[in-house]
Design a protein around this motif. Structure first.
Motif, PDB file in Angstrom:
ATOM      1  N   ALA A  69      -7.633   6.990  -3.998  1.00 18.98           N
ATOM      2  CA  ALA A  69      -7.768   8.390  -3.613  1.00 18.98           C
ATOM      3  C   ALA A  69      -6.652   8.741  -2.634  1.00 18.98           C
ATOM      4  N   GLY A  70      -6.246   9.994  -2.667  1.00 21.75           N
ATOM      5  CA  GLY A  70      -5.233  10.457  -1.724  1.00 21.75           C
ATOM      6  C   GLY A  70      -3.827  10.447  -2.270  1.00 21.75           C
ATOM      7  N   ILE A  71      -3.640   9.978  -3.508  1.00 19.64           N
ATOM      8  CA  ILE A  71      -2.319   9.958  -4.124  1.00 19.64           C
ATOM      9  C   ILE A  71      -2.293  10.993  -5.248  1.00 19.64           C
ATOM     10  N   PRO A  72      -1.405  11.966  -5.194  1.00 24.00           N
ATOM     11  CA  PRO A  72      -1.357  12.971  -6.257  1.00 24.00           C
ATOM     12  C   PRO A  72      -1.009  12.364  -7.605  1.00 24.00           C
ATOM     13  N   GLN A  73      -1.582  12.931  -8.649  1.00 20.53           N
ATOM     14  CA  GLN A  73      -1.274  12.480 -10.004  1.00 20.53           C
ATOM     15  C   GLN A  73       0.221  12.587 -10.284  1.00 20.53           C
ATOM     16  N   SER A  74       0.869  13.592  -9.710  1.00 14.65           N
ATOM     17  CA  SER A  74       2.303  13.787  -9.949  1.00 14.65           C
ATOM     18  C   SER A  74       3.132  12.618  -9.438  1.00 14.65           C
ATOM     19  N   PHE A  75       2.650  11.913  -8.412  1.00 16.99           N
ATOM     20  CA  PHE A  75       3.344  10.721  -7.937  1.00 16.99           C
ATOM     21  C   PHE A  75       3.257   9.613  -8.993  1.00 16.99           C
ATOM     22  N   ALA A  76       2.036   9.400  -9.503  1.00 18.11           N
ATOM     23  CA  ALA A  76       1.817   8.316 -10.463  1.00 18.11           C
ATOM     24  C   ALA A  76       2.620   8.522 -11.737  1.00 18.11           C
ATOM     25  N   GLU A  77       2.890   9.747 -12.093  1.00 14.77           N
ATOM     26  CA  GLU A  77       3.594  10.029 -13.347  1.00 14.77           C
ATOM     27  C   GLU A  77       5.035   9.522 -13.343  1.00 14.77           C
ATOM     28  N   HIS A  78       5.535   9.160 -12.173  1.00 14.59           N
ATOM     29  CA  HIS A  78       6.882   8.592 -12.097  1.00 14.59           C
ATOM     30  C   HIS A  78       6.871   7.064 -12.148  1.00 14.59           C
ATOM     31  N   THR A  79       5.686   6.466 -12.315  1.00 15.03           N
ATOM     32  CA  THR A  79       5.567   5.012 -12.380  1.00 15.03           C
ATOM     33  C   THR A  79       5.101   4.607 -13.769  1.00 15.03           C
ATOM     34  N   ILE A  80       5.728   3.554 -14.313  1.00 14.95           N
ATOM     35  CA  ILE A  80       5.413   3.093 -15.667  1.00 14.95           C
ATOM     36  C   ILE A  80       4.887   1.663 -15.564  1.00 14.95           C
ATOM     37  N   PRO A  81       3.556   1.478 -15.670  1.00 10.41           N
ATOM     38  CA  PRO A  81       3.011   0.113 -15.618  1.00 10.41           C
ATOM     39  C   PRO A  81       3.072  -0.558 -16.985  1.00 10.41           C
ATOM     40  N   VAL A  82       3.546  -1.810 -16.999  1.00 14.02           N
ATOM     41  CA  VAL A  82       3.599  -2.594 -18.239  1.00 14.02           C
ATOM     42  C   VAL A  82       3.010  -3.969 -17.953  1.00 14.02           C
ATOM     43  N   PRO A  83       2.478  -4.656 -18.957  1.00 16.01           N
ATOM     44  CA  PRO A  83       1.948  -6.002 -18.731  1.00 16.01           C
ATOM     45  C   PRO A  83       3.066  -6.985 -18.358  1.00 16.01           C
ATOM     46  N   PHE A  84       2.761  -7.892 -17.461  1.00 20.39           N
ATOM     47  CA  PHE A  84       3.683  -8.982 -17.124  1.00 20.39           C
ATOM     48  C   PHE A  84       3.924  -9.824 -18.375  1.00 20.39           C
ATOM     49  N   ASN A  85       5.145 -10.282 -18.541  1.00 15.42           N
ATOM     50  CA  ASN A  85       5.538 -11.137 -19.673  1.00 15.42           C
ATOM     51  C   ASN A  85       5.576 -10.409 -21.015  1.00 15.42           C
ATOM     52  N   ASP A  86       5.545  -9.088 -21.000  1.00 12.59           N
ATOM     53  CA  ASP A  86       5.540  -8.327 -22.257  1.00 12.59           C
ATOM     54  C   ASP A  86       6.893  -7.618 -22.414  1.00 12.59           C
ATOM     55  N   ALA A 144       0.843  -1.193   0.000  1.00 12.91           N
ATOM     56  CA  ALA A 144       0.000   0.000   0.000  1.00 12.91           C
ATOM     57  C   ALA A 144       0.880   1.245   0.000  1.00 12.91           C
ATOM     58  N   GLN A 145       1.528   1.493  -1.132  1.00 11.77           N
ATOM     59  CA  GLN A 145       2.450   2.627  -1.209  1.00 11.77           C
ATOM     60  C   GLN A 145       2.169   3.472  -2.441  1.00 11.77           C
ATOM     61  N   GLU A 146       2.508   4.765  -2.334  1.00 21.25           N
ATOM     62  CA  GLU A 146       2.162   5.747  -3.362  1.00 21.25           C
ATOM     63  C   GLU A 146       2.796   5.462  -4.716  1.00 21.25           C
ATOM     64  N   SER A 147       3.995   4.891  -4.725  1.00 22.37           N
ATOM     65  CA  SER A 147       4.706   4.715  -5.993  1.00 22.37           C
ATOM     66  C   SER A 147       4.145   3.587  -6.843  1.00 22.37           C
TER      67      SER A 147
END
Length: 424
Positions: free
Chosen positions: A164-181, A146-149
Motif C-alpha cells: 500500500a502507498g505506491i501508485p499503480q503508475s510507479f509499478a507500470e514502469h517495472t517489468i517482473p520476470v522469473p529468475f532463470n527465464d 523497500a523502494q517504490e520501483s
C-alpha cells in the motif's frame, strides 16, 4: 527456555512501535520475537540469558562474527572518539573507496549511501537518468529494498504494487520476470526495449530461499542489455564480499555489470550502502552530473572505518577460508541429513550462505515461485521453533538466507547438524 523478559519487552514495544518492531521480518517469529541482549562470537544471548548459535548474523553484515578482531575494534573506537560526524569529506571514505575500486572488477568509481535500499533507489535513478529511459526489469522474488520501483508483484503483463502507498503508475514502469527465464527477458525487450533503462538482478537470489542462476543466465543478461543499450545492475547487497571473496559474486560468475549495489559487509556491521560502477555512469551523480543523490550521513567516518578495517582483516587473514570451509561442512552434513530424513527437501547455498528449503519434490528451486510453493508454514510454525528450543537461531522465515561467520566454530556446526537431525 524461559522468555519472560522478551515477552515483557515485546508487550512494551507494541505500545510504541508498529507491530512491536522496526523491520517487519523481525515480527515473523511467533508468538513474539526474542530480544537479544548481546553477541558473543557466533552466538547471541537474549534478554532472558538464553544462548543461541546465531546463523542470522544480523541478516548478513557480520562476516567477522559478534566479537570484532582487535584491529577492527580499535579503529572503530578511534573514529568514534574523534567525533560523531562532520558534514565534510574525510580521508577514511577515500581509503574505503580506493579499496573497493581496487578489488571489485566492475567498480571504477563509487558513491557511499546509508543502506542497501538507498543504494538500489540511487542505482535505479541513475540508470534512468543516464539512459533517458523509464522501465526497469527485475526478477520475481528478487529483493531490492523497500523502494517504490521494485516493490511490485505480478508479471510483465499484469504488474501491481506489492505494498500500500505506491501508485499503480510507479509499478507500470517495472517489468517482473522469473529468475532463470531467458525467454521472459527476451520478450520484455522485444516489447519495451527502447524504454528499458536497466535489468537489475541479484547474482544469487538471497531473500527468497537461495536460488542459483543456471549456467549462462547472467551472461545472457549481459549480452541482451548491451544489445539494447540498457544497463545491467548487480544487486550485491547480500553477496558482495561474501561470495567470490573481495571480488564479490561478479568475479565468481565472471560477468561484469555496469552498476553494482552494496550494503551489509561493506560497512562492517554499521548502516551503509553504496553504488559502484563505470566511471562515466557514477559521474552522473551530483555534483558532477544531473542525477541528484545526497545524504547527511553518507560516508559516515565510523561506518567507513568499520568497513575498511573489516575488509582489510578479511584480506590479510584466513577469514574466507574459515567461512567457506564451515559452509561446506554445513551443506554437506545437511545434505546427508536431508537425504536420509527428508529427501523431498533441498540444501542450497555457497561460500558462507546456506539454507534447507522445504521443497516438495527434491528439486533445487529455479525461481522464486518454486520456493513460494515449498512448505513455508511448516518451516516457520514448526521447524523454526524446534531449532530455537535446541539453541539454534535460524532466519525468521523460509525465505531469508542464513550466514556463516568468522566467529563460528566446528563445534557450532556439529551442534547445529545434530539439531537439524532432531527437528527434521
Amino acid at each position: 527456555m524461559n522468555d519472560d523478559n522478551s515477552r515483557e519487552l515485546y508487550d512494551r514495544a507494541l505500545s510504541v512501535m508498529p507491530g512491536g518492531v522496526n523491520s517487519a521480518v523481525r515480527a515473523a517469529i511467533e508468538p513474539y520475537p526474542f530480544f537479544v541482549q548481546n553477541g558473543d562470537g557466533g552466538h547471541v544471548i537474549d534478554a532472558d540469558g538464553n544462548r543461541y548459535i546465531d546463523w542470522v548474523m544480523g541478516l548478513g553484515p557480520l562476516m567477522l562474527g559478534h566479537d570484532l578482531p582487535q584491529p577492527v575494534q580499535s579503529r572503530i573506537q578511534q573514529k568514534a572518539s574523534e567525533g560523531p560526524m562532520y558534514g565534510t569529506p574525510t580521508e577514511i571514505e577515500v581509503d574505503l573507496a580506493e579499496f573497493v575500486v581496487r578489488h571489485v572488477p566492475s567498480v571504477e568509481k563509487i558513491r557511499f549511501v546509508n543502506s542497501g535500499t538507498e543504494a538500489t533507489v540511487s542505482a535505479v535513478r541513475l540508470a534512468r537518468g543516464a539512459t533517458g529511459r523509464n522501465k526497469i526489469v527485475v526478477n520475481q522474488g528478487g529483493y531490492h529494498g523497500a523502494q517504490e520501483s521494485t516493490l511490485v508483484e505480478g508479471d510483465a503483463e499484469s504488474v501491481a504494487p506489492s505494498s500500500a502507498g505506491i501508485p499503480q503508475s510507479f509499478a507500470e514502469h517495472t517489468i517482473p520476470v522469473p529468475f532463470n527465464d531467458e525467454t521472459a527477458v527476451r520478450e520484455a525487450f522485444e516489447e519495451h526495449g527502447d524504454d528499458i533503462a536497466a535489468v537489475m538482478t541479484e547474482p544469487i537470489l538471497g531473500n527468497y530461499g537461495i536460488v542459483h542462476p543456471e549456467d549462462g543466465y547472467h551472461e545472457f543478461l549481459r549480452e541482451i542489455t548491451e544489445e539494447h543499450d540498457s544497463l545491467l545492475i548487480f544487486d550485491e547487497v547480500i553477496t558482495g564480499f561474501r561470495v567470490g571473496g573481495l571480488g564479490c559474486a561478479q568475479s565468481e560468475f565472471d560477468v561484469t555489470p555496469d552498476l553494482t549495489t552494496f550494503g551489509k559487509l561493506i560497512g562492517g556491521g554499521f548502516p551503509v550502502g553504496a553504488v559502484g560502477g563505470r566511471a562515466d555512469l557514477i559521474e552522473q551523480f551530483a555534483p558532477s552530473g544531473p542525477v541528484f543523490q545526497a545524504g547527511t550521513f553518507s560516508g559516515h567516518p565510523v561506518t567507513m572505518a568499520a568497513g575498511l578495517e573489516s575488509l582489510r582483516f578479511a584480506a590479510e587473514n584466513d577469514v574466507y577460508d574459515h567461512i567457506d570451509e564451515l559452509g561446506d561442512r554445513l551443506r554437506d552434513g545437511l545434505s546427508d541429513i536431508v537425504d536420509d530424513q527428508a529427501p523431498e527437501y533441498t540444501v542450497a547455498g555457497t561460500a558462507g550462505m546456506f539454507k534447507v528449503i522445504f521443497t516438495r519434490d527434491g528439486q533445487a528451486p529455479r525461481n522464486a515461485a518454486d520456493v513460494k510453493n515449498a512448505e513455508t508454514d511448516r518451516w516457520r510454525r514448526i521447524f523454526w521453533g524446534q531449532m530455537k528450543e535446541q539453541g539454534v537461531f535460524l532466519s525468521q522465515n523460509q525465505f531469508e538466507c542464513q550466514f556463516v561467520s568468522y566467529g563460528h566454530t566446528d563445534e557450532d556446526v556439529d551442534e547445529t547438524l545434530e539439531a537439524y537431525k532432531h527437528a527434521l
